[in-house]
Design an enzyme around this catalytic site. Structure first.
Site, mmCIF file in Angstrom:
data_model
loop_
_atom_site.group_PDB
_atom_site.id
_atom_site.type_symbol
_atom_site.label_atom_id
_atom_site.label_comp_id
_atom_site.label_asym_id
_atom_site.label_seq_id
_atom_site.Cartn_x
_atom_site.Cartn_y
_atom_site.Cartn_z
ATOM 1 N N ALA A 113 0.860 -1.192 0.000
ATOM 2 C CA ALA A 113 0.000 0.000 0.000
ATOM 3 C C ALA A 113 0.892 1.237 0.000
ATOM 4 O O ALA A 113 2.110 1.131 0.168
ATOM 5 C CB ALA A 113 -0.887 0.015 1.242
ATOM 6 N N LYS A 114 0.337 2.370 -0.198
ATOM 7 C CA LYS A 114 1.064 3.640 -0.070
ATOM 8 C C LYS A 114 0.054 4.747 0.097
ATOM 9 O O LYS A 114 -1.122 4.592 -0.285
ATOM 10 C CB LYS A 114 1.910 3.899 -1.322
ATOM 11 C CG LYS A 114 3.128 4.741 -1.070
ATOM 12 C CD LYS A 114 4.260 3.927 -0.478
ATOM 13 C CE LYS A 114 5.484 4.779 -0.201
ATOM 14 N NZ LYS A 114 6.641 3.947 0.157
#
Ligand code: NAD
Length: 424
Positions: A113-114
């Site tokens: 994720a980011k």
């Protein structure tokens, strides 16, 4: 109310398209089922939120923030939060995809994720940053959590940012939730060794790479671009190993001294003034010149796309250690590959951060904290294993290290996806 508009960018090409291109190339070499490539080439979820912030001057500014989950086949998603004026959803998508590959290559039970907010943290007060972070956390509160998605620091964010996220999340849940973020300060459940972990991992990776070439780090001439969390500690560690750090830079200044820069002094200066401007006994050069300096090891530790088809043929280093995510574009990569430059790819070289983030998450869930020597020894084990697996794959299949690393990672995520099956 004003909205924050972003006009210039460090990104020449769309990073998400580049990440998808890299996946296609690797998938065809490793013969991954095209149906799975379709799945892995997309992000599972991307949310955009608007974040109104009461600024110190009495105005209200609205910032745009993102949180993207690429894949959760191997575990909850994990990835940093970036505060930078150039943040776009496609940059965050690319960074999320790279996190999936990184966690899989390291063999840790996370997906990718980011997150990010398009803002200039250097122009904001601490009070404004806190307000923005807490409101952003509230907007994504149903998306994050220890079993779901676990943020960490990235460019422009640090332990304080993580403390505000941890506190906002915990206040809303009614109890302290240590596992919701990593990169927390030690006083509130951070892990010993986390702050230096990305750089220490890069150091282990470089140590193993030069050993394969029958060399040691002592005496190697090194250039480090970026003097933030990753670059400054990496320069320190290499200096301690006896390498000669001839060039360093941050967003304001690039410095060169062929006899070696006094890294402890530069580190102290940066800590005190938040800039490399004014560091003594070094010539000021341009950032473009820095990348092309005569050296053995070049470590880009700032942002993406700094080595492209425009400068790859002028890079003199024989080893590139990607402290940053995505610093070399695929077209730059092709030129360096032809020239026989050894690239230690981002998903391997800068994975030390997420490995110790994993340790912090485990320690937080168990509320049992380890000694620093234990953290560093476990990091060494995981980094060395991943390096050896990547090196062996590269040698046996005659592939560049990047393709080997991505190939191993994509195979693992593909296998997990197949084993779980496509729901429903
Ligand atoms: P940071 O904000 O602490 O530091 C970034 C540094 O880059 C700063 O010194 C900044 O001045 C400098 N910089 C920005 N633009 C520059 C330019 N054009 N030329 C030279 N220097 C420039 O960020 P960080 O956490 O050190 O992250 C750096 C890179 O490492 C990013 O690509 C990030 O995604 C990656 N990374 C970070 C971690 C981590 O644990 N922090 C882990 C893995 C990867």
């Amino acid at each position: 109310m004003t909205s924050v508009e972003v006009t210039t960018t460090h990104l020449r090409e769309n990073p998400y398209e580049l990440a998808r291109e890299q996946l296609s190339r690797v998938a065809s070499i490793f013969e991954i089922d095209p149906n799975l490539v379709e799945v892995l080439g997309r992000c599972k979820k991307a949310i955009e939120v608007s974040i109104p912030v009461a600024m110190d001057d009495g105005t209200t500014q609205v910032f745009i923030g993102y949180r993207v989950t690429h894949n959760i086949a191997r575990g909850p998603s994990k990835g940093g939060i970036r505060y930078h004026p150039d943040v776009t959803v496609d940059e965050v998508r690319a960074l999320a995809m790279w996190m999936t590959w990184k966690c899989a290559l390291m063999g840790i039970p996370f997906g990718g994720a980011k997150g990010g907010i398009a803002c200039d943290p250097k122009k904001m007060s601490r009070h404004e940053l806190e307000g923005m972070t807490r409101r952003f956390t509230s907007e994504i509160i149903n998306e994050i959590g220890p079993e779901k998605d676990i943020p960490a620091p990235d460019v422009g964010t640090d332990g304080s940012t993580m403390a505000w996220i941890f506190d906002t999340y915990s206040m809303n849940k009614g109890h302290s939730v240590l596992g919701v973020v990593t990169g927390k300060p030690l006083t509130i459940g951070g892990s010993l060794g986390r702050e230096e972990a990305t750089s220490r991992g890069a150091l282990f990776c470089l140590r193993d790479a030069v050993a394969k070439l029958d060399k040691s780090l002592a005496g190697q001439k090194v250039v480090v671009q970026g003097f933030g969390n990753v670059g400054s500690y990496l320069a320190q560690f290499l200096h301690q190993e006896g390498s000669i750090v001839v060039g360093i830079s941050d967003s304001t200044t690039a410095l060169y001294n062929p006899k070696g820069i006094d890294i402890p002094a530069a580190f102290a200066h940066k800590r005190e003034t938040r800039s490399l401007a004014g560091v003594k006994d070094a010539e000021v050069i341009t950032d473009a010149e820095l990348l092309e300096l005569d050296c053995d090891i070049l470590a880009p530790c700032a942002l993406e796309q700094v080595i492209t088809e425009q400068n790859a043929d002028r890079i003199k280093a024989s080893i590139i250690c990607e402290g940053a995510n995505g610093p070399v574009t695929p077209s730059g990569d092709a030129i360096l590959e032809d020239r026989g430059v050894l690239i230690l790819p981002d998903v391997l070289a800068n994975a030390g951060g997420v490995v110790v983030s994993y340790f912090e998450w485990v320690q937080g869930l168990q509320e049992y904290f380890w000694k620093e020597v234990e953290v560093n020894a476990k990091l060494n084990d995981i980094m060395s294993k991943a390096f050896d697996e990547t090196w062996e794959t590269a040698q046996s299949r005659k592939l560049p290290m990047r393709v080997a690393a991505y190939g191993l990672a994509v195979e693992r995520v593909a296998e997990a996806t197949l084993t779980r099956g496509i729901y429903p």
